[in-house]
Design a protein around this motif. Sequence first.
Motif, short mmCIF file in Angstrom:
data_model
loop_
_atom_site.label_atom_id
_atom_site.label_comp_id
_atom_site.label_asym_id
_atom_site.label_seq_id
_atom_site.Cartn_x
_atom_site.Cartn_y
_atom_site.Cartn_z
N ASN A 142 53.36 -4.95 -50.88
CA ASN A 142 53.37 -3.90 -51.90
C ASN A 142 53.23 -2.50 -51.32
O ASN A 142 53.73 -1.53 -51.89
CB ASN A 142 52.25 -4.15 -52.92
N SER A 143 52.52 -2.37 -50.23
CA SER A 143 52.41 -1.09 -49.54
C SER A 143 52.38 -1.38 -48.05
O SER A 143 52.12 -2.51 -47.63
CB SER A 143 51.15 -0.33 -49.98
N GLY A 144 52.63 -0.35 -47.24
CA GLY A 144 52.69 -0.56 -45.80
C GLY A 144 51.38 -1.11 -45.24
O GLY A 144 50.29 -0.69 -45.65
N LEU A 145 51.48 -2.04 -44.31
CA LEU A 145 50.31 -2.59 -43.62
C LEU A 145 50.10 -1.83 -42.33
O LEU A 145 51.00 -1.76 -41.48
CB LEU A 145 50.52 -4.08 -43.34
N HIS A 146 48.91 -1.27 -42.15
CA HIS A 146 48.59 -0.45 -41.00
C HIS A 146 47.79 -1.25 -39.98
O HIS A 146 46.81 -1.92 -40.33
CB HIS A 146 47.77 0.77 -41.41
N THR A 147 48.19 -1.16 -38.73
CA THR A 147 47.44 -1.81 -37.67
C THR A 147 47.59 -0.98 -36.39
O THR A 147 48.16 0.11 -36.40
CB THR A 147 47.90 -3.27 -37.47
N ARG A 148 47.06 -1.50 -35.30
CA ARG A 148 47.14 -0.81 -34.01
C ARG A 148 47.56 -1.77 -32.91
O ARG A 148 47.37 -2.99 -33.04
CB ARG A 148 45.78 -0.20 -33.62
N LEU A 149 48.10 -1.19 -31.85
CA LEU A 149 48.42 -1.94 -30.64
C LEU A 149 47.65 -1.31 -29.48
O LEU A 149 47.76 -0.10 -29.24
CB LEU A 149 49.92 -1.92 -30.37
N TYR A 150 46.86 -2.14 -28.79
CA TYR A 150 46.18 -1.73 -27.56
C TYR A 150 46.82 -2.45 -26.38
O TYR A 150 47.66 -3.34 -26.56
CB TYR A 150 44.69 -2.07 -27.64
N PHE A 151 46.44 -2.09 -25.17
CA PHE A 151 47.09 -2.59 -23.96
C PHE A 151 46.12 -3.44 -23.14
O PHE A 151 44.99 -3.00 -22.87
CB PHE A 151 47.61 -1.41 -23.12
N ASP A 152 46.57 -4.62 -22.72
CA ASP A 152 45.65 -5.54 -22.04
C ASP A 152 45.26 -5.09 -20.65
O ASP A 152 44.28 -5.60 -20.08
CB ASP A 152 46.22 -6.96 -22.01
N ASP A 153 45.99 -4.14 -20.06
CA ASP A 153 45.61 -3.64 -18.75
C ASP A 153 44.72 -2.39 -18.85
O ASP A 153 44.54 -1.67 -17.86
CB ASP A 153 46.85 -3.35 -17.89
N GLU A 154 44.18 -2.13 -20.02
CA GLU A 154 43.22 -1.04 -20.23
C GLU A 154 41.88 -1.63 -20.68
O GLU A 154 41.23 -1.14 -21.61
CB GLU A 154 43.75 -0.07 -21.29
N ALA A 155 41.44 -2.67 -19.97
CA ALA A 155 40.28 -3.44 -20.40
C ALA A 155 39.03 -2.58 -20.52
O ALA A 155 38.27 -2.69 -21.49
CB ALA A 155 40.03 -4.61 -19.45
#
Length: 221
Positions: free
Chosen positions: A153-166
């Motif tokens: 019904n509306s945009g789903l907001h999420t994030r992407l992080y990087f596995d080499d930035e532990a």
Amino acid sequence: MNRPAFSPLSSFGPVRYPETASQTGGPYVHIGLAPKQAGFDIFENNFGHVLVAPDTRGERIAIEGRVFDGSGSLVRDVLVEIWQANADGKYAHPGDRQDLPADPSFRGWGRAGADFETGVFRFETIKPGRVAGTGGALQAPHVCLVLFARGINSGLHTRLYFDDEAEANRRDPVLTGIEWEVRRSTLVASRSERDGGVVYTLDIRLQDTPDGGRETVFFDI
């Protein structure tokens, strides 16, 4: 002539209005937002999945992923938008007043539809720098994503992080605000190398899936 102010109350009590019909983002989401993918060349400028130019600063990367529904099936018609800082941690927006270098050759925003056959979405961009969050604490490098599709019904907001930035991930105020480690992991993309380039892969699940995949963390924005 004075008119009485409108009131939702009648002499018999509150007025009851019927519920309006619900509507989702489709099935014409591609025609409106990414028409070229749907076979309609109607815009002079088509917003695409490439955020960089030849002189853009930073490490060139690709971001790829797929979206799965609660049954474990691929959502092949999803449309994804991303928004991120440049390599120095500054957004391409006048609202970002940080005293950091801007990069006119970096758009900072992109839009891509999943491939109708494979369900894979892809962006060509650069790895973002760290951005200060609430209270000035540095956040880990990350990319913001919004998903649109039929049934949403509306945009789903999420994030992407990087596995080499532990180390940076362990100190990120948003990521560490997620209680369970297994839930945090749904936001961390895996790095690989392909055809001489760096690719970060993150699959997104709208719900827990039968194969044991955990629902991606979404944010109430």
